[in-house]
Design an enzyme around this catalytic site. Structure first.
Site, PDB file in Angstrom:
ATOM      1  N   LYS A  26       0.924  14.240   1.162  1.00  0.00           N
ATOM      2  CA  LYS A  26      -0.459  14.566   0.801  1.00  0.00           C
ATOM      3  C   LYS A  26      -0.642  16.066   0.592  1.00  0.00           C
ATOM      4  CE  LYS A  26      -2.266  10.474   3.163  1.00  0.00           C
ATOM      5  NZ  LYS A  26      -2.873   9.747   2.035  1.00  0.00           N
ATOM      6  N   LYS A  43      -7.998  13.827   5.128  1.00  0.00           N
ATOM      7  CA  LYS A  43      -7.167  12.622   5.061  1.00  0.00           C
ATOM      8  C   LYS A  43      -6.084  12.750   6.121  1.00  0.00           C
ATOM      9  CE  LYS A  43      -6.514  13.549   0.752  1.00  0.00           C
ATOM     10  NZ  LYS A  43      -6.606  12.413  -0.146  1.00  0.00           N
ATOM     11  N   ARG A  44      -5.300  11.704   6.313  1.00  0.00           N
ATOM     12  CA  ARG A  44      -4.183  11.818   7.246  1.00  0.00           C
ATOM     13  C   ARG A  44      -3.317  13.015   6.890  1.00  0.00           C
ATOM     14  NH1 ARG A  44      -0.208   8.344   7.018  1.00  0.00           N
ATOM     15  NH2 ARG A  44      -0.902   7.432   5.067  1.00  0.00           N
ATOM     16  N   THR A  50      -8.625   6.399  -1.345  1.00  0.00           N
ATOM     17  CA  THR A  50     -10.023   5.973  -1.449  1.00  0.00           C
ATOM     18  C   THR A  50     -10.967   7.127  -1.174  1.00  0.00           C
ATOM     19  OG1 THR A  50      -9.908   5.179   0.847  1.00  0.00           O
ATOM     20  CG2 THR A  50      -9.626   3.539  -0.898  1.00  0.00           C
ATOM     21  N   HIS A  70       0.805  -1.223   0.000  1.00  0.00           N
ATOM     22  CA  HIS A  70       0.000   0.000   0.000  1.00  0.00           C
ATOM     23  C   HIS A  70       0.836   1.269   0.000  1.00  0.00           C
ATOM     24  CE1 HIS A  70      -4.126  -1.537   0.609  1.00  0.00           C
ATOM     25  NE2 HIS A  70      -3.550  -2.518   1.296  1.00  0.00           N
ATOM     26  N   LYS A 120     -14.769   8.127  -2.791  1.00  0.00           N
ATOM     27  CA  LYS A 120     -15.978   8.477  -2.042  1.00  0.00           C
ATOM     28  C   LYS A 120     -16.525   9.818  -2.501  1.00  0.00           C
ATOM     29  CE  LYS A 120     -13.943   5.997   1.797  1.00  0.00           C
ATOM     30  NZ  LYS A 120     -13.027   6.162   2.927  1.00  0.00           N
TER      31      LYS A 120
END
Length: 833
Positions: free
Chosen positions: A572, A566-567, A674, A375, A678
């Site tokens: 990111k 998100k984290r 993911t 992952h 969504k």
């Protein structure tokens, strides 16, 4: 009920002769029984947990019937089955999902209405089952939902953390972690299975002894043993009467209490072994910046792997005795990321030391049953453990890993004679002053399948991170693009949109998401567009009310809801999002904001407790937000809000309300994502880089319905060595203004220097995230997005098309892919049992 005759183990089974009715009358009767007789309550207090628990027990009774029938069917058919090993299962709340999948939501609503209760209020009493950190754990939860819906015999194995992912509180802009006592009020979904407890060994030493036949055998002696107690949670499929199992392990001491120590006055020592054992399953992801934290993580990983493998073997022996000839044909272990990689060595230990296999026979079974999902593309996330720590905690496992490595190096040398560099690169042991075990390599060597989770990610694994292994075993590598379950992430969390879709397409999309493609024909229908906007507005109003309740900030639903949740992680690039917020603030302050779409920028996520830079990003977001939100010139034009304590339940409110989905990671760093799926499923439009599953999302929806920006993987690779962020800043007036505001202390007037490290990271030529490199492209794409938003008809059309094109991003499709290519299990057929 009737009694089934004894089986070969002498067990007798109570057979169920009828099922509980699903009517409102029956549900209300069961609810009142549990509320009054089991929980002993007389008066209804809406804010108590007992109403919720009583509804759960009524639903669980109906689940239990189907759960037992499912397990009986799998055993009767001696089905091949999958054990899905994951350190995280971010299940969120379970009640509404269970009611939806059982088809009893409407009748439960009616039952509660008769006594003046609202199902929504009851569901709000449930605490999130916070047994995960982010996308990895939520993906595992979606996988279990889809496996049950597809009737695939898959058991999830995880850890029952006493304290899940921490609660996040913001104090003066800083993240403060508080324990998540999610079990404090009890957890009515779980069933303790003390009869299936397993013994887990730690410490001691590896010895060689001679058995009665004169053969030498390895034994692991003088160990400190811990008990693994299983707790089972039902996982229902959608309206198919299949209920699979999530089995979570809790650690307990073999001898919890030393009476002699207690009587001698050593009260702490008397429960020392109990406390030491329970620490293993106390907290999700202990801080690994200390040696004690690292050791506890390794204990957790081995605890999960050993308990789960022993449980599988126990179940096998109950049905087959000591005949393991068909074990590999009937079992598959899917390793969810590198955390459970130690299962490779543990299965070897169990087969050789406990069940009499020779090395080759054990290795043949291991390689035929283990499958590994990767992952991450970040090398630092591919866990490595010190050999010295293994020798202290898991000496027998260390023996086995060294022997696996010896056989593997021989295989490399046979393929590439004399290539010592390749041997060094591929060895399971990274040599040096402090040798380390490469756990991802152990997973690869011991598995028959290695998959990535998006097309780009899988290609980068084969061509980069695991290139040598892909060259040696090209047939083992494959891709399985992630997905999300539409039952939770559309039908349950966005019922108004689900109903609107249902009017046009019926409800079969709930199990076949690709049917959403038929929405395309309504994308230009003015009436359908208007109703689509009404649904989005209602969802934005619900989120705005939630934000005001959390922050006391009033939010206008006329604004574009620009969302990144998100984290918190550097790759990111929440920091890039903040730079854009500062850019908009600067434009409006300078009188250059005419025509800008009014915008709410919502950022949410948690930083790992030991991740200093991520926590600095949270502080920066909150400082910038404080300045923006207190400036009268920004009123109705720009807001920046940090959504504290983001979790699954929060996402269920956020994703239906989002207009713009921020998926802005550095290309080549995000495995899949993911959240992007969504948001897309709920009609948000993506602004993103060509990273992870963004690539496939853009392919599905088309470039005209996706706001693309940023350097590609190839561009970034070409920049390395010549990257000059200061030149980019100096050459871009907008960027220069943003950096001047940051560097002047405008956002930290009374906290000098607190943002210096972040500022320097943007200007650092070695910045692996290349934030500055994508600033101009991001700002330009955001300007296009803002202008497009103001064209109501065009934006609505794009929103509808995003939902219509989300069909391939269901975990139902993902699980079919896993099963077709890796697992090869037969769906559970209750009719033939």
């Amino acid at each position: 009920m009737s009694v089934k005759p004894s089986n070969k183990n002498g067990d007798r089974e109570l057979l169920q002769t009828s099922e509980l009715p699903m009517t409102a009358d029956a549900i209300l009767s069961d609810f009142t029984h549990y509320f009054g007789r089991m929980l002993g309550r007389r008066t209804i207090q809406v804010d108590s947990p007992f109403l919720y628990q009583s509804v759960v027990y009524a639903a669980r009774d109906r689940l239990m019937e189907r759960w037992n029938k499912t397990r009986n069917t799998v055993e009767a058919n001696d089905s091949r089955r999958v054990a899905y090993l994951s350190l995280e299962f971010l299940m969120g709340r379970l009640l509404r999902n269970a009611l939806l999948n059982l088809g009893m939501e409407e009748e439960t609503t009616a039952a509660l209405d008769r006594i003046g209760l609202d199902l929504e209020d009851v569901c709000e009493r449930e605490k999130d089952t916070g047994l995960g950190n982010g996308g990895l754990g939520r993906l595992a939860a979606c996988f279990l939902d889809s496996c049950a819906t597809l009737s695939l015999p898959v058991v999830g194995y995880g850890i029952r953390y006493q304290y899940g992912m921490f609660h996040q509180r913001i104090e003066n802009g800083y993240q403060v972690e508080e324990a998540d006592s999610w079990l404090r009020e009890g957890f009515p979904w779980e069933i303790e299975r003390i009869e299936y407890a397993q013994t887990i060994k730690f410490g001691g030493r590896s010895d060689v002894q001679i058995d009665e036949q004169g053969r030498s055998r390895h034994v692991w002696v003088d160990t400190n043993d811990v008990l693994a107690i299983p707790y089972d949670i039902p996982v229902p499929g959608f309206e198919n009467d299949v209920v699979n199992t999530l089995r979570l392990w809790s650690a307990a001491a073999r001898d919890e209490f030393d009476l002699e120590e207690f009587n001698a006055g050593s009260y702490a020592d008397s429960v020392a072994s109990k406390n030491a054992a329970e620490n293993i399953t106390m907290v999700l992801y202990p801080n690994a910046t200390t040696e004690n934290g690292q050791e506890l993580r390794l204990r957790q990983q081995y605890f999960l792997a050993s308990a789960s493998l022993q449980d599988t073997i126990r179940n096998w022996q109950r049905r087959h005795g000591d005949d393991f000839s068909e074990f590999a044909a009937k079992n598959c272990f899917q390793l969810n990321d590198t955390h459970p990689a130690i299962a490779v060595a543990e299965l070897m230990r169990l087969l050789i030391d406990e069940h009499g296999f020779d090395w080759n026979g054990a290795w043949d079974v291991t390689r035929k049953t283990m499958a590994y999902t990767n992952h991450t593309l970040l090398p630092e996330a591919l866990e490595m453990w010190p050999v010295a720590m293994f020798r202290r905690l898991l000496p027998r496992l260390l023996d086995i890993i060294y022997e696996i490595n010896a056989h593997f190096i021989a295989e490399i040398s046979q393929r590439w004679p004399g290539d010592n560099d390749k041997v060094r690169r591929m060895s399971l042991i990274q040599e040096g002053a402090d040798p380390m075990i490469r756990m991802a390599y152990l997973a690869i060597v011991g598995s028959f399948s290695i998959n990535g989770v998006a097309e780009l990610h899988s290609r980068l694994l084969r061509e980069g991170l695991f290139r040598d292994f892909a060259e040696l075993w090209p047939d083992r590598f494959n891709n399985k693009t992630n997905g999300v379950t539409q039952r939770r992430w559309l039908a349950a969390c966005n019922p108004a949109l689900a109903n609107l879709i249902g009017e046009k397409l019926g409800d079969s999309w709930k199990t076949n998401l690709e049917q959403l493609d038929a929405l395309r024909e309504f994308a230009d229908d003015p009436d359908f567009q208007a109703r689509w906007r009404d649904v989005k507005l209602a969802n934005k109003q619900r989120l705005a009310a939630d934000i005001e309740n959390k922050t006391s900030l009033s939010v206008s639903t006329d604004m574009m809801f620009d969302v990144q949740v998100k984290r918190i992680h550097e790759y990111k690039r929440q920091l890039l999002n903040v730079l854009h917020a500062i850019h908009l603030y600067d434009r409006i302050r300078r009188g250059d904001g005419e025509g800008l779409a009014p915008r709410l920028i919502l950022i949410g996520g948690k930083a790992a407790p030991g991740y200093v830079m991520a926590k600095s990003v949270i502080k920066c977001i909150n400082n910038v937000a404080r300045v923006i939100n207190s400036d009268p010139a920004m009123a109705g034009r720009l807001q920046l809000i940090f959504y504290a304590d983001y979790n699954v339940s929060a996402m269920e409110k956020i994703c239906p309300a989002a207009d713009l989905s921020e998926q802005i990671s550095t290309a080549g760093k995000e495995a899949s994502g993911t959240g992007n799926m969504k948001f897309m499923m709920n009609g948000a439009i993506t602004i993103g880089t060509l990273d992870g599953a963004n690539v496939e999302i853009r392919e599905a929806v088309g470039g005209d319905n996706f706001f693309l920006f940023g350097n590609t993987v190839e561009d970034i690779e070409a920049l390395r060595g010549s990257y000059d962020p200061q030149a980019l800043i100096d050459g871009d007036t907008d960027f220069r203004r943003v950096m001047d505001l940051l560097e002047s202390g405008h956002f930290n007037r009374f906290e000098p220097g607190i943002l210096d490290t972040l500022i320097q990271s943007i200007k650092e030529p070695a910045d692996p995230w290349m934030t500055a490199a994508d600033f101009r492209s991001f700002v330009d794409a955001q300007e296009v997005a803002g202008a497009t938003y103001q064209d109501e008809t065009l934006w609505t059309r794009m929103s509808i098309l995003n939902t219509a094109c989300s069909g391939r991003f269901s975990t139902d499709r993902t699980m079919r892919d896993y099963n077709d290519d890796i697992w090869h299990v037969e769906p559970i057929n209750q009719e033939t049992s």
